[in-house]
Scaffold this active site. Sequence first.
Site, PDB file in Angstrom:
ATOM      1  N   TYR A  74       0.823  -1.205   0.074  1.00 43.01           N
ATOM      2  CA  TYR A  74       0.222   0.107   0.117  1.00 43.01           C
ATOM      3  C   TYR A  74       0.888   1.168   0.073  1.00 43.01           C
ATOM      4  CZ  TYR A  74      -3.307   3.605   1.692  1.00 43.01           C
ATOM      5  OH  TYR A  74      -4.109   4.507   1.963  1.00 43.01           O
ATOM      6  N   LYS A 131       4.524   9.165   8.568  1.00 35.23           N
ATOM      7  CA  LYS A 131       4.217   8.432  10.274  1.00 35.23           C
ATOM      8  C   LYS A 131       5.370   8.876  11.309  1.00 35.23           C
ATOM      9  CE  LYS A 131       1.188   5.327   8.419  1.00 35.23           C
ATOM     10  NZ  LYS A 131       0.968   4.405   7.083  1.00 35.23           N
ATOM     11  N   ASP A 182       9.298   2.670  -0.336  1.00 32.64           N
ATOM     12  CA  ASP A 182       8.187   3.491   0.592  1.00 32.64           C
ATOM     13  C   ASP A 182       8.556   3.050   2.008  1.00 32.64           C
ATOM     14  OD1 ASP A 182       6.022   4.377   1.791  1.00 32.64           O
ATOM     15  OD2 ASP A 182       4.544   3.461   0.237  1.00 32.64           O
TER      16      ASP A 182
HETATM   17  C1  LIG Z   1       0.603   4.919   5.754  1.00 35.47           C
HETATM   18  C2  LIG Z   1       1.485   4.434   4.412  1.00 35.47           C
HETATM   19  C3  LIG Z   1       1.241   5.432   3.404  1.00 35.47           C
HETATM   20  C4  LIG Z   1       0.189   6.540   3.220  1.00 35.47           C
HETATM   21  O1  LIG Z   1       0.352   7.567   4.342  1.00 35.47           O
HETATM   22  P1  LIG Z   1      -0.769   8.573   4.609  1.00 35.47           P
HETATM   23  O2  LIG Z   1      -0.231   9.415   5.669  1.00 35.47           O
HETATM   24  O3  LIG Z   1      -1.808   7.621   5.259  1.00 35.47           O
HETATM   25  O4  LIG Z   1      -0.984   8.973   3.285  1.00 35.47           O
HETATM   26  C5  LIG Z   1       1.902   5.278   2.228  1.00 35.47           C
HETATM   27  N1  LIG Z   1       2.804   3.983   2.305  1.00 35.47           N
HETATM   28  C6  LIG Z   1       2.903   3.333   3.367  1.00 35.47           C
HETATM   29  C7  LIG Z   1       3.892   2.012   3.207  1.00 35.47           C
HETATM   30  C8  LIG Z   1       2.190   3.302   4.451  1.00 35.47           C
HETATM   31  O5  LIG Z   1       2.254   2.443   5.383  1.00 35.47           O
END
Ligand SMILES: *Cc1c(COP(=O)(O)O)cnc(C)c1O
Length: 427
Positions: free
Chosen positions: A144, A267, A239
């Site tokens: 994701y 995060k 990511d």
């Molecule tokens: C949470 C997450 C996102 C999205 O971040 P948001 O701040 O919710 O837009 C993208 N990539 C990864 C791996 C994530 O865990």
Amino acid sequence: MKTKKSNKLYKKSIELMPGGVNSPVRAFKAVGGNPIFISKAKGSKIYDVDGNKYIDYVLSWGPLILGHAYPSVVKALKKAIEKGTSYGAPTKLEVELAELVKKAFPSIEKLRMVNSGTEATMSAIRVARGFTKRSKVVKFEGCYHGHVDGLLVSAGSGGATFGIPDSLGVPTSYVSETIVLPFNDTEIFKNTIKEHWKDIACVILEPVVGNMGCILPKEEFLKALREETEKYEIVLIFDEVMTGFRVSFGGAQSYYGITPDLTCLGKVIGGGLPVGAYGGKKEIMKMVAPEGGVYQAGTLSGNPLAMTAGIETLKILKKTSTYKKLEEIMSNLEEGLKDASKKAGVKVKFYRAGTMFCTYFTDTEVIDAKTAKTSDTEKFKKFFWGMLDKGIYIAPSQFEAGFISLSHSKRDIEKTIVAAYKTFKEL
Ligand SMILES: *Cc1c(COP(=O)(O)O)cnc(C)c1O
């Protein structure tokens, strides 16, 4: 467990917001029943409007690695708020956080702050396309990367939870630019690159997948990604929105010794306030406006409050003693949970990378989306409610990672293990 006030709020919220929430997984759809409404949090505990208290392993889905309302973060925020909440102009705080991030991630030579992980991945892909003058993106099933149009294909998290392969409202022409491959399959990856490299701008992945539980990469797989992308001048994007500062201080890239071209963060670097960032090689990042022709902007980007929370968080993470303590907390929990499931006679597979983890109700080794789906989600549902009832708050979906924080005490872990044993017995 009292739920009267939560239920009352839910009744109202469902009239006001889709599903009563501002982000889908919060609605508890994957476990059935109504969501609980939170009123406050402190340290490892979260409290709902009915006065129930829980030990929290969601931690706002990862950011709160120090725990809720961590004293030094709160203190710094109080001071910062008196100085105004946003200027839309450069500040020393942005420089400070950028320097801290760069120190942790040597692969990031230059970076740009944004407001969310989604913004980070969306922008990184635009930069990769601008840099390579190619259009296709390779992603992996179950990873994701936020709700970016072209990445909402086999996208884990809410997607895996609801069993929705795609989202409505995403034009097929966008998705046709995305190539989806199985995670951890080196051969399929190599063959695909060989055939399509001329069109491929970038390969994006969660180096440890936290959005279908917690799936570890095979080292040969990560190595092949790096080698092949280098060979064909494809931008490799890690990511690390979730894994950054979680798998280790320097994220998964430091742990596995692989250097990507671009990295996305979020995060933890916001310390609980909305922040994302993307960065990497200078030659690629100089494509970003105003240095280069790839446009990307944000009214609240580099927000002083968010920068402050990030700085205070990273300052504490920078101390080596912090990760030693986190490791101790996490390994105690790991041992306890494995032990409890064994004693209760429940077959599970437990995985963890640094301070993120997942318990799957399966006896199949989980290495990708297909094997993750072997988990018995009915069992998980019962486990979730059993734990909640005993004062333990875990993510309301099998396909989410769990997290610990620096504020989780020995006693918290002991209580959690006792609750887990009892709940396993009830399954
Ligand atoms: C949470 C997450 C996102 C999205 O971040 P948001 O701040 O919710 O837009 C993208 N990539 C990864 C791996 C994530 O865990």
